[in-house]
Design a protein around this motif. Structure first.
Motif, short mmCIF file in Angstrom:
data_model
loop_
_atom_site.label_atom_id
_atom_site.label_comp_id
_atom_site.label_asym_id
_atom_site.label_seq_id
_atom_site.Cartn_x
_atom_site.Cartn_y
_atom_site.Cartn_z
N TYR A 57 -6.92 -2.84 -6.69
CA TYR A 57 -6.82 -4.13 -5.98
C TYR A 57 -5.61 -4.93 -6.47
CZ TYR A 57 -11.11 -4.44 -3.18
OH TYR A 57 -12.06 -4.27 -2.21
N ALA A 103 -3.11 -3.91 -3.54
CA ALA A 103 -3.67 -4.76 -2.48
C ALA A 103 -3.60 -6.23 -2.88
CB ALA A 103 -5.12 -4.36 -2.21
N SER A 108 -2.32 -10.08 1.43
CA SER A 108 -3.20 -9.93 2.58
C SER A 108 -2.62 -9.00 3.63
CB SER A 108 -3.47 -11.31 3.21
OG SER A 108 -2.24 -11.92 3.60
N SER A 128 -3.41 -4.57 4.49
CA SER A 128 -4.75 -4.43 5.06
C SER A 128 -5.30 -3.02 4.92
CB SER A 128 -4.73 -4.85 6.54
OG SER A 128 -3.77 -4.08 7.26
N ILE A 152 -6.42 -2.47 1.36
CA ILE A 152 -7.63 -3.26 1.13
C ILE A 152 -8.84 -2.55 1.73
CG2 ILE A 152 -8.80 -5.42 1.69
CD1 ILE A 152 -6.07 -6.80 1.56
N THR A 179 -11.81 -1.23 -0.60
CA THR A 179 -13.11 -1.87 -0.35
C THR A 179 -14.15 -0.84 0.07
OG1 THR A 179 -11.98 -3.90 0.35
CG2 THR A 179 -14.30 -3.65 0.97
#
Length: 315
Positions: free
Chosen positions: A110, A114, A117, A120, A123, A127
């Motif tokens: 992360y 990432a 923003s 994506s 992320i 996630t």
């Protein structure tokens, strides 16, 4: 080697000595096999590339089955009982270690890949990996499954590693690394990752090739004392598939790829292969956890139906 050893069954057969010896002749054949492709027409190499794509995918599937089989064996080895209290402590320690490493890996990805923003896709990858970790943890601790933390911890570390490899395979200009990371990360991480890949492929090929039992549908065959310890033909076919996978790493799964400096195993095709491999590994493991419960429920349902049938006929 596959064609010459696939029918071997006994240690006294000639194929056994060919499999285990004749290294001088094999060395000559190795050099010849490495030199000949330079004289092949490019069309033949292209055909082999298409076959290698399929073979590399099969190798990944076999590797997943072997990994899951190893995790299952290791989990059984650490099962606590009265005579193995020390093993219970070590098993708990290893479980904690694997989960801490997995969480640290997710946090690292992360913060490194990432941080903005606009990243994506990264992320989403990270996630979804974290969600898979949570699902595996919850399922393994469910009262009906109750498989403990060790196996899920090992698999968690494995899928986090696959996610990191997938992100590292993205084109450098689109990888969303932090600026400091971009400056520090030269070719040494690529070389280190490539060396880890070599080690993993060799270990996977050896373990998968020797452990052919976990790929047999029928395991009731009794071996004699003079039987071969493992299936030689399967061993060599796994190594050939591993060689195909290794070839795909060099060209990033793209037959039209033009290799550049520090670009080994870099490209969107390589990224998506690893991400799909990660998701498939998690799916296989979760199914391995819940399949005994599903089969047990089916047996109980069928038994209940059989009991109701005679009762209804008597009524």
């Amino acid at each position: 080697m596959f064609l010459s050893t696939v029918k071997t069954r006994k240690l006294f057969e000639g194929q056994n000595s060919w499999h285990s010896g004749w290294w001088e002749l094999k060395s000559v054949l190795l050099v010849v096999s490495m030199a000949l492709p330079f004289f092949f027409p490019s069309q033949i190499i292209q055909i082999y590339g298409e076959i290698a794509r399929i073979g590399a995918g099969i190798f990944l599937l076999l590797q997943l089955v072997s990994v899951v089989h190893f995790i299952t064996w290791w989990n059984k080895y650490w099962i606590p009982n009265e005579e193995r209290k020390q093993r219970c402590f070590l098993g708990l320690f290893m479980s904690t270690l694997f989960y801490v490493a997995s969480i640290c890996g997710v946090v690292y990805m992360y913060t490194t890949y990432a941080s903005r923003s606009s990243c994506s896709l990264n992320i989403f990858f990270i996630t979804w990996t974290a969600i898979l970790l949570a699902v595996m943890l919850v399922v393994s601790l469910h009262s009906k499954v109750n498989r403990g933390l060790l196996s899920s911890g090992i698999m968690a570390s494995y899928i986090v590693f696959l996610c990191w490899c997938a992100i590292r395979s993205e084109p450098a200009t689109l990888r969303c690394e932090t600026k400091d990371q971009e400056k520090r990360n030269g070719g040494w991480i690529t070389i280190l990752g490539f060396l880890i890949a070599i080690f993993a492929i060799v270990m996977a090929a050896f373990s998968t090739g020797i452990d052919s039992k976990c790929f047999q549908f029928s395991k009731d065959k009794v071996k004699d004392e003079d039987s071969i310890p493992y299936n030689y033909g399967f061993f060599h076919i796994v190594f050939s598939l591993g060689a195909m996978y290794f070839a795909m790493l060099f060209i990033s799964w793209d037959l039209n790829n033009s290799a550049r400096k520090w670009s080994i195993d870099v490209g969107w095709a390589s990224t998506w292969v690893k991400i799909i491999n990660e998701w498939f590994a998690a799916t296989i493991y979760i199914w391995m956890l819940i399949s005994p419960v599903v089969r047990q429920n089916k047996v109980m349902d069928s038994d209940g139906t059989m009991q109701q049938t005679p009762d209804s006929s008597m009524a």
